[in-house]
Scaffold this active site. Sequence first.
Site, short mmCIF file in Angstrom:
data_model
loop_
_atom_site.label_atom_id
_atom_site.label_comp_id
_atom_site.label_asym_id
_atom_site.label_seq_id
_atom_site.Cartn_x
_atom_site.Cartn_y
_atom_site.Cartn_z
N GLU A 160 0.67 -1.08 0.23
CA GLU A 160 0.00 0.00 -0.23
C GLU A 160 1.02 0.95 -0.05
O GLU A 160 0.79 2.39 0.63
CB GLU A 160 -0.72 -0.32 0.89
CG GLU A 160 -1.80 -0.77 1.14
CD GLU A 160 -2.81 -0.49 2.01
OE1 GLU A 160 -4.09 -1.95 1.96
OE2 GLU A 160 -2.57 -0.59 3.15
N GLU A 319 -6.33 -8.10 -0.81
CA GLU A 319 -7.34 -7.82 0.70
C GLU A 319 -8.65 -7.72 0.53
O GLU A 319 -9.21 -6.49 -0.25
CB GLU A 319 -6.25 -6.81 1.24
CG GLU A 319 -4.62 -7.29 1.89
CD GLU A 319 -4.60 -5.97 2.51
OE1 GLU A 319 -4.74 -4.76 3.09
OE2 GLU A 319 -3.07 -5.86 2.88
#
Length: 689
Positions: A160, A319
């Site tokens: 991320e 995710e």
Amino acid sequence: MEKEKGKKILFPQIKGILHGGDYNPEQWLDRPDILEEDIRLMKKAGMNSASLGIFSWSAYEPREGEYHFQWLTDCIDRLYENGIYTVLATPSGAKPAWLDENYLEALRVDSYGVRYHHGARHNHCMSSPVYRDKVRNIVTRLHEAVGEHPGVILWHISNEFGGECYCPLCVKRFQDYLAEKFDGDIDKLNHAWWTPFWSHQYNGFDQIEPPYQNGEFSIMGLKLEWRRFTTWSMTDYMKFEINLLKELTPDRPVTTNFMQLYEGLDYREMAKHLDVISWDSYPCLHNDYESFASTMAHNAFHHAVMRGMKRDKPFMLMESAPGLVNWHQYNKLKRPGVHRLFSLQALACGSDTVQYFQWRKSRGSYEQYHGAVVDHLGTGDTRIFREVAGLGEELKRLESVAGSLVQAQTAMIVDWDVMWALGDMRGLCDETKRYADTCAAIYETMLRLGVDVDVISQMDDFTGYRVLVAPMLYLLKPGVAQRLRAFVEKGGELLATYLTGYVDENTLCYLGGFPGDGLSSLFGVVSEEIDTLYPTDQNGVCFAEGVLQESDSLREEQVRDYAERLRVSDADILGRYTSDFYAGEPAVTERVQGEGHACYVGCRLSMTGMRALFARMFKRAGIHMRQLPEGVECHVRAGEDRQYEFYLNMTDRETALSDVQGENLLTGEMLQGTLNLEPYGAAVIVSKL
């Protein structure tokens, strides 16, 4: 990547859909019984993959130069022996304390010019040579330990990516970046940024600072270019890791996980250097401000954003939460059946994976209450575990879906530069511009017509699409206006809205009327003024008979937030304003150009009005629309000789669809007419092309 029978198979080692999640065995090295139980429960849940090492640097190298990889080798061995493959991350998303203690330059500096302390994550300076040196070392050691293991199928770069750095190293790189972009000519930059305003012109590139919170934040060109530079700098860092991995393992694919329309980075620039796109999906389900169906439609929009970055292959849901998360304002439980529906939506939109954060809940620290497949209870009989295991069984039945693609004939332009420029511009209303939300609402409106929509950038190829929608295309990059004209002339259906073509790539306003760069002649209109409406203001558009539906008489649709006053030079007027001093003036127009049509919507029209305009365009373009019950989504994937229709019931009530033909892969039932869907139900219908 491998092409198999006309499909784009991401992972030949796994037949079908990859099912797994983030696994952190380093947190449980003192509990071999738990590590053994993890393998048993993963198999019970139908998991065929695990993501390892995402934040493991301090476990690999607890002190500088001291390495511990045996636990990782043992874990990957155990997984592989049990048919579970590894997605292996580089650990650069969070630094160990010794690195920040010994090498201060690795820490970022914030927008006030203050250097960070050690802590949290994603806090490294992208420009720091010493940080890159330490990353090169640990990744090389990681490769030596397990990089050639047959169980490792994918490299996962960091985690991320996000944030900015204002340290001296980054400031100097920014100045050099600007000097290269503007050919070393400071006058060229001064003109592009209109710096004579407020006497802000520069005498040299070394005078330019980033937009510090306590410094220069009033130049729109500077703010936009800083955002572009931050993407460039982060991409340069990401490429450093990718190039290292490609040297070590040339044939292994590489990804990193994105976060929907994250405002901090232009993911489309980063995507160019990745083998496969992956992202993390955490919508606020079951909220009190919109319907569940709308929340899920907006999630489908973000799937389409990711799919649009590499349209020639499936993407990855890297995710998702099997239950709740711990960082929303209200952390709501997923209702029974919603996890299955949520996961099948990802597949319907083009993902070949369903993955979770996280496998087992952490005992402590920041994410100890974030949802997981295995709760603190530690057993396989919880509601969440049963739902994950049930999905695991169903994913096996969907093996043939893997590698097929969504092949949309409609595209919507959504652009990071537009989002940034609109967010920074001083005008209108900061609370109601809502570029990303508006694009998502328009996507949902087209989705309700049963039409799949790609989300692309203004620089992408328009070839192959029949309908193109460009909401609030405020900033135009070079050549885009000409390409839009060519799209229409060749028979395309184009719809643009208010705030189209106001500024160029440097945020300088076009002269001669909006939309600029020649688009006013394409649409046959000039926007003379734009009115910003209060929530209490009321206006509408009255459409001419037959415009929205052949059976309609005059029909009025609501206008909110924004309304442009249009001068029409060469276009048909489809609708006129109903109120205020510009009542009766044109609001929606359409113009024939070559073999196609260019429609301009000069106001924020109700979505029922937009839906009718889209239906008109789709019909004219020959795009098949599906009659769907309220709250039902339909997405279609196609392989070489098969088509997969996903029907998803986003409501808590039973519903039925007619004229459905084929085999439901989830049940084995052959359908020749009616499809019944239970609350939050789904069906995957396969048929031959």
